[in-house]
Motif scaffolding. Structure first.
Motif, PDB file in Angstrom:
ATOM      1  N   ILE A  31       0.820  -1.223   0.000  1.00 15.85           N
ATOM      2  CA  ILE A  31       0.000   0.000   0.000  1.00 15.85           C
ATOM      3  C   ILE A  31       0.848   1.265   0.000  1.00 15.85           C
ATOM      4  O   ILE A  31       0.316   2.365  -0.095  1.00 15.85           O
ATOM      5  CB  ILE A  31      -1.006   0.025   1.173  1.00 15.85           C
ATOM      6  N   GLN A  49      -9.909  -0.709   7.152  1.00 17.38           N
ATOM      7  CA  GLN A  49      -9.554   0.237   6.092  1.00 17.38           C
ATOM      8  C   GLN A  49      -8.247  -0.137   5.399  1.00 17.38           C
ATOM      9  O   GLN A  49      -8.162  -0.097   4.166  1.00 17.38           O
ATOM     10  CB  GLN A  49      -9.452   1.653   6.669  1.00 17.38           C
ATOM     11  N   LYS A  53      -7.714  -1.282   1.536  1.00 19.13           N
ATOM     12  CA  LYS A  53      -6.731  -0.594   0.696  1.00 19.13           C
ATOM     13  C   LYS A  53      -5.779  -1.621   0.071  1.00 19.13           C
ATOM     14  O   LYS A  53      -5.441  -1.529  -1.115  1.00 19.13           O
ATOM     15  CB  LYS A  53      -5.947   0.407   1.552  1.00 19.13           C
TER      16      LYS A  53
END
Length: 184
Positions: A31, A49, A53
């Motif tokens: 990420i 979250q 992602k």
């Protein structure tokens, strides 16, 4: 020790901090963000979250809506969406953790194992160039034999258990011979 404490201790003993660290480093590399300093691995992942992602980088738009606020149910929805996207990406259902394993921190080792399963699944996607996590899964190596080869294989004596090369125990006596007493 109560049963509940014994179960918690057993689950906690499965956790491997080195694997957690390796999974965290892999997630950060994918990420392109570092985990916030001072927060534990499970606390960063808890709201789902970061996981959403992660899967969106590996499979664009796999989770179209990531909830960044809204409370417990919205965050659990993030985790559920991540799990659904994992299965679509190719992670076997048996390798996917339960939502409570992460959200309630019941079994973080299982969460880490799921991340490793995702890392293994990336090997099967030719468009993904790395970094990879975990060992590369073996590819199937299917062989086709002719009928002649199969029949020839049936005539061969298998020696999987080894061979004694003709040795026998004839003439060997260890200890006293067997005596049968009649009439007593």
């Amino acid at each position: 020790m109560s049963l509940e404490r014994a179960v918690r201790a057993k689950i906690a003993s499965k956790r491997n901090p080195e694997m957690d660290k390796e999974a965290q480093e892999w997630i950060e590399a994918i990420i392109a963000e570092k985990f916030p300093a001072g927060q534990s691995y499970e606390d960063v992942l808890k709201d789902g979250q970061v996981l959403c992602k992660l899967i969106n980088v590996l499979s664009p738009n796999a989770v179209p809506k990531v909830n960044s606020s809204g409370g417990q149910f919205k965050f659990m929805e993030n985790i559920n969406n991540f799990q659904k996207a994992l299965k679509e990406y190719g992670v076997p259902d048996i390798d996917v953790f339960q939502t409570v394993d992460l959200y309630e921190k019941k079994d973080i080792a299982n969460v880490t194992n799921t991340i490793f399963a995702l890392g293994r699944a990336t090997y099967k996607h030719a468009d993904f160039k790395g970094p990879f996590l975990g060992p590369k899964p073996a590819d199937e190596c299917k062989r086709d034999f002719t009928e002649e080869q199969l029949k020839a294989g049936q005539t061969i004596v298998g020696l999987q258990a080894g061979s004694n090369k003709g040795a026998t125990q004839a003439g060997q006596n260890l200890g006293a011979g067997r005596k049968i007493l009649l009439g007593k």
